[in-house]
Design a protein around this motif. Structure first.
Motif, PDB file in Angstrom:
ATOM      1  N   ASP A 167      15.429  13.585  21.941  1.00  0.00           N
ATOM      2  CA  ASP A 167      14.429  12.999  21.042  1.00  0.00           C
ATOM      3  C   ASP A 167      13.261  12.440  21.849  1.00  0.00           C
ATOM      4  O   ASP A 167      12.518  11.592  21.365  1.00  0.00           O
ATOM      5  CB  ASP A 167      15.069  11.901  20.190  1.00  0.00           C
ATOM      6  CG  ASP A 167      14.471  11.838  18.785  1.00  0.00           C
ATOM      7  OD1 ASP A 167      13.981  12.875  18.299  1.00  0.00           O
ATOM      8  OD2 ASP A 167      14.487  10.764  18.179  1.00  0.00           O
ATOM      9  N   MET A 168      13.105  12.932  23.080  1.00  0.00           N
ATOM     10  CA  MET A 168      12.058  12.428  23.967  1.00  0.00           C
ATOM     11  C   MET A 168      10.675  12.873  23.509  1.00  0.00           C
ATOM     12  O   MET A 168      10.530  13.965  22.961  1.00  0.00           O
ATOM     13  CB  MET A 168      12.302  12.908  25.398  1.00  0.00           C
ATOM     14  CG  MET A 168      13.494  12.273  26.075  1.00  0.00           C
ATOM     15  SD  MET A 168      13.616  12.744  27.835  1.00  0.00           S
ATOM     16  CE  MET A 168      14.185  14.435  27.675  1.00  0.00           C
ATOM     17  N   ASN A 169       9.693  12.024  23.767  1.00  0.00           N
ATOM     18  CA  ASN A 169       8.309  12.413  23.525  1.00  0.00           C
ATOM     19  C   ASN A 169       7.891  13.445  24.570  1.00  0.00           C
ATOM     20  O   ASN A 169       8.264  13.353  25.742  1.00  0.00           O
ATOM     21  CB  ASN A 169       7.376  11.201  23.608  1.00  0.00           C
ATOM     22  CG  ASN A 169       7.575  10.258  22.439  1.00  0.00           C
ATOM     23  OD1 ASN A 169       8.156  10.626  21.430  1.00  0.00           O
ATOM     24  ND2 ASN A 169       7.096   9.037  22.578  1.00  0.00           N
ATOM     25  N   ILE A 170       7.089  14.424  24.142  1.00  0.00           N
ATOM     26  CA  ILE A 170       6.671  15.515  25.020  1.00  0.00           C
ATOM     27  C   ILE A 170       5.149  15.596  25.034  1.00  0.00           C
ATOM     28  O   ILE A 170       4.512  15.528  23.982  1.00  0.00           O
ATOM     29  CB  ILE A 170       7.253  16.862  24.552  1.00  0.00           C
ATOM     30  CG1 ILE A 170       8.787  16.827  24.573  1.00  0.00           C
ATOM     31  CG2 ILE A 170       6.753  18.007  25.430  1.00  0.00           C
ATOM     32  CD1 ILE A 170       9.426  18.059  23.958  1.00  0.00           C
TER      33      ILE A 170
ATOM     34  N   ASN B 186       9.992   6.319  12.016  1.00  0.00           N
ATOM     35  CA  ASN B 186      11.037   7.082  12.686  1.00  0.00           C
ATOM     36  C   ASN B 186      10.543   8.515  12.870  1.00  0.00           C
ATOM     37  O   ASN B 186      10.819   9.400  12.059  1.00  0.00           O
ATOM     38  CB  ASN B 186      12.332   7.045  11.862  1.00  0.00           C
ATOM     39  CG  ASN B 186      13.408   7.960  12.434  1.00  0.00           C
ATOM     40  OD1 ASN B 186      13.386   8.291  13.615  1.00  0.00           O
ATOM     41  ND2 ASN B 186      14.334   8.381  11.597  1.00  0.00           N
ATOM     42  N   VAL B 187       9.753   8.741  13.916  1.00  0.00           N
ATOM     43  CA  VAL B 187       9.177  10.067  14.162  1.00  0.00           C
ATOM     44  C   VAL B 187       9.315  10.420  15.639  1.00  0.00           C
ATOM     45  O   VAL B 187       9.382   9.542  16.495  1.00  0.00           O
ATOM     46  CB  VAL B 187       7.690  10.139  13.764  1.00  0.00           C
ATOM     47  CG1 VAL B 187       7.508   9.869  12.285  1.00  0.00           C
ATOM     48  CG2 VAL B 187       6.854   9.170  14.582  1.00  0.00           C
ATOM     49  N   ARG B 188       9.366  11.717  15.904  1.00  0.00           N
ATOM     50  CA  ARG B 188       9.324  12.205  17.286  1.00  0.00           C
ATOM     51  C   ARG B 188       7.885  12.631  17.570  1.00  0.00           C
ATOM     52  O   ARG B 188       7.288  13.361  16.789  1.00  0.00           O
ATOM     53  CB  ARG B 188      10.253  13.414  17.443  1.00  0.00           C
ATOM     54  CG  ARG B 188      10.518  13.721  18.933  1.00  0.00           C
ATOM     55  CD  ARG B 188      10.273  15.145  19.284  1.00  0.00           C
ATOM     56  NE  ARG B 188      10.731  15.387  20.652  1.00  0.00           N
ATOM     57  CZ  ARG B 188      11.731  16.182  20.982  1.00  0.00           C
ATOM     58  NH1 ARG B 188      12.386  16.836  20.046  1.00  0.00           N
ATOM     59  NH2 ARG B 188      12.071  16.332  22.245  1.00  0.00           N
ATOM     60  N   ILE B 189       7.338  12.181  18.686  1.00  0.00           N
ATOM     61  CA  ILE B 189       5.951  12.464  19.024  1.00  0.00           C
ATOM     62  C   ILE B 189       5.870  13.605  20.036  1.00  0.00           C
ATOM     63  O   ILE B 189       6.492  13.563  21.097  1.00  0.00           O
ATOM     64  CB  ILE B 189       5.246  11.223  19.613  1.00  0.00           C
ATOM     65  CG1 ILE B 189       5.260  10.055  18.610  1.00  0.00           C
ATOM     66  CG2 ILE B 189       3.816  11.568  20.019  1.00  0.00           C
ATOM     67  CD1 ILE B 189       4.436  10.292  17.374  1.00  0.00           C
ATOM     68  N   ILE B 190       5.112  14.635  19.666  1.00  0.00           N
ATOM     69  CA  ILE B 190       4.723  15.675  20.618  1.00  0.00           C
ATOM     70  C   ILE B 190       3.196  15.657  20.648  1.00  0.00           C
ATOM     71  O   ILE B 190       2.558  15.688  19.601  1.00  0.00           O
ATOM     72  CB  ILE B 190       5.223  17.066  20.204  1.00  0.00           C
ATOM     73  CG1 ILE B 190       6.759  17.072  20.082  1.00  0.00           C
ATOM     74  CG2 ILE B 190       4.786  18.110  21.230  1.00  0.00           C
ATOM     75  CD1 ILE B 190       7.319  18.408  19.608  1.00  0.00           C
ATOM     76  N   SER B 191       2.622  15.560  21.813  1.00  0.00           N
ATOM     77  CA  SER B 191       1.160  15.523  21.921  1.00  0.00           C
ATOM     78  C   SER B 191       0.682  16.633  22.848  1.00  0.00           C
ATOM     79  O   SER B 191       1.472  17.208  23.607  1.00  0.00           O
ATOM     80  CB  SER B 191       0.685  14.154  22.424  1.00  0.00           C
ATOM     81  OG  SER B 191       1.382  13.774  23.591  1.00  0.00           O
ATOM     82  N   ALA B 192      -0.595  16.942  22.765  1.00  0.00           N
ATOM     83  CA  ALA B 192      -1.152  18.024  23.567  1.00  0.00           C
ATOM     84  C   ALA B 192      -2.588  17.701  23.954  1.00  0.00           C
ATOM     85  O   ALA B 192      -3.297  17.008  23.217  1.00  0.00           O
ATOM     86  CB  ALA B 192      -1.104  19.344  22.798  1.00  0.00           C
ATOM     87  N   THR B 193      -2.999  18.210  25.102  1.00  0.00           N
ATOM     88  CA  THR B 193      -4.384  18.020  25.540  1.00  0.00           C
ATOM     89  C   THR B 193      -4.749  19.049  26.600  1.00  0.00           C
ATOM     90  O   THR B 193      -3.881  19.548  27.318  1.00  0.00           O
ATOM     91  CB  THR B 193      -4.587  16.602  26.117  1.00  0.00           C
ATOM     92  OG1 THR B 193      -5.962  16.412  26.429  1.00  0.00           O
ATOM     93  CG2 THR B 193      -3.770  16.387  27.384  1.00  0.00           C
TER      94      THR B 193
END
Length: 460
Positions: A174-177, A286-293
């Motif tokens: 459940d790690m942030n990516i 209660n959310v899993r964060i995936i971010s991009a840049t």
């Protein structure tokens, strides 16, 4: 799901009777004996409904305390159903309560069957309204994204196979990516892939382009707002964090968040909670964060344009997505995928690419990555003059001519000419980046710069 009801009444005998009845029906019950106690309770946790008395310690008949309490409850949580209990003045007070925002009423002493029907009806209505609002917001997001639908994941190259292997392992956690890499490399598609392989895949995947949100609308877009929170807030709006509840929230172009708003996002990531604009009610996130840049976040941190503590929250794991020119083995499989996709879309059949077109696709440097390849194939389907797509159809004839004109004659060249030619190729391949270029040539940094000066290359 077990529904929860908060009861507000200063009569402990009434509370005891209601607890006995409602718990026997499977409700989770919390009781308070004062208006302030009720307001504190609904700020601390979520309830399905509030069942409140109209009179407390200040008086016993007017109902003014109850009317004020209804208004205060709606200011904290406008979506919480409120059912009032009236013991005096009957229908007159009930009517005033409904005008103030109550959803229904029952009279004391109550009829158990009617009370249970009223409570269940209001809970179901509130659920339906909330789901309707979520569906509207999700539909709006889907409509915005339909024109940029993701392509299939093709990972025949070693570079991309490694990325896919890493992401599928991470999906189980459940790690942030944080996904980094050039524009057009398919980062949003990979985020959806992680969600599909995760334990959250039965809940929503919500994507938001952070670069497209204006600074003034950041909070209402991300956290939502309640009706009347500001002049144009004519209805309650659900924000992206609430839409993604129990699912995955994909924050694209994360480097474009204004510095003034980064602290607000950091606070949610740290506390896992937020408030809608215009509401003091705290909601859990209660959310899993995936971010991009594609932005160099380290440089932005040095320049004071991105918070380092926010980066720490986002990049529990950082995965770099390779550019298309780095995954040459995927170029033709992707080209054929787009050929089939757009052929079906426009009802235009093509047998494939001729030999020169294939060679051109493989040798092109793809500054726009997969997105550029997709657009190029789509355009070529319409422009083609034969069953097989040619380099002219692709618009790559000039590129091929340029490459042909620049072919190097190693047999007749001097040693200096050969060295200059190789350095020129490596500079182009690595976009003039000193570290990558010097490493590929096997040169130390000082030797690399000496050769740039010797052959009059621009020093970057």
């Amino acid at each position: 799901m077990k529904h929860s009801i908060v009861i507000a009444d200063d009569d402990t005998h009434v509370i005891a009777a209601l607890k006995l009845l409602l718990r026997s029906e499977g409700y989770d019950i919390q009781a308070v004996t004062s208006p302030q106690g009720l307001l504190d309770a609904i700020k601390q946790r979520e309830f399905s409904l509030a069942l409140i008395d109209m009179n407390y310690q200040q008086d016993t008949t007017s109902g003014f305390e109850g009317l004020a309490l209804i208004k205060a409850v709606k200011a904290v949580d406008n979506s919480l159903p409120v059912v009032v209990m009236t013991g005096y003045a009957g229908v007159d007070i009930a009517v005033q309560a409904m005008l103030q925002g109550a959803d229904d009423f029952v009279q004391k002493p109550w009829d158990n069957d009617r009370l249970l029907r009223v409570l269940l009806t209001q809970i179901r209505l509130a659920e339906s309204e909330k789901k309707g609002g979520q569906l509207i917001e999700q539909n709006n997001l889907l409509m915005q994204e339909v024109s940029s639908a993701n392509s299939a994941i093709i990972a025949e190259s070693a570079e991309m196979s490694l990325v896919m292997s890493q992401l599928e392992k991470l999906a189980a956690s459940d790690m942030n990516i944080l996904l980094t890499g050039d524009n057009g490399t398919g980062k949003s598609m990979l985020a959806e892939h992680v969600h599909a392989y995760s334990s959250r895949n039965q809940c929503a995947f919500i994507a938001v382009n952070m670069g497209a949100i204006s600074e003034s609308l950041f909070e209402t877009e991300m956290f939502g707002h309640v009706k009347g929170a500001f002049t144009d807030a004519k209805s309650t709006r659900i924000g992206r964090f609430e839409l993604a509840q129990s699912g995955t929230l994909f924050l694209d172009e994360i480097g474009n968040i204004p510095l003034s708003q980064q602290g607000k996002l950091l606070r949610v990531l740290e506390s896992h909670s937020f408030e809608k604009v215009g509401s003091s009610k705290t909601q859990q996130a209660n959310v899993r964060i995936i971010s991009a840049t594609n932005a160099p976040l380290d440089e932005l941190i040095t320049e004071g344009r991105f918070r380092q503590d926010l980066l720490y929250r986002l990049n529990t794991v950082e995965i770099r997505v390779p550019a298309l020119k780095e995954r040459v083995a995927d170029i033709m499989p992707l080209a054929h995928y787009f050929l089939i996709k757009f052929g079906k879309k426009y009802h235009l059949e093509s047998l494939g690419f001729d030999e020169k077109a294939t060679a051109a696709l493989m040798s092109y440097h793809w500054p726009g990555n997969i997105r550029e390849l997709s657009h190029m194939v789509e355009r070529a389907i319409f422009l083609r003059q034969a069953e097989l797509i040619s380099i002219e159809d692709l618009g790559l004839a000039d590129h091929v001519s340029s490459n042909t004109a620049c072919q190097f004659d190693f047999e007749s060249a001097t040693l200096d000419e050969i060295e200059k030619h190789i350095i020129s190729q490596r500079l182009h391949k690595h976009d003039h980046k000193p570290q990558e270029t010097s490493t590929s040539l096997g040169l130390s940094r000082s030797s690399y710069y000496r050769r740039l000066e010797k052959y009059h290359f621009k020093v970057v």
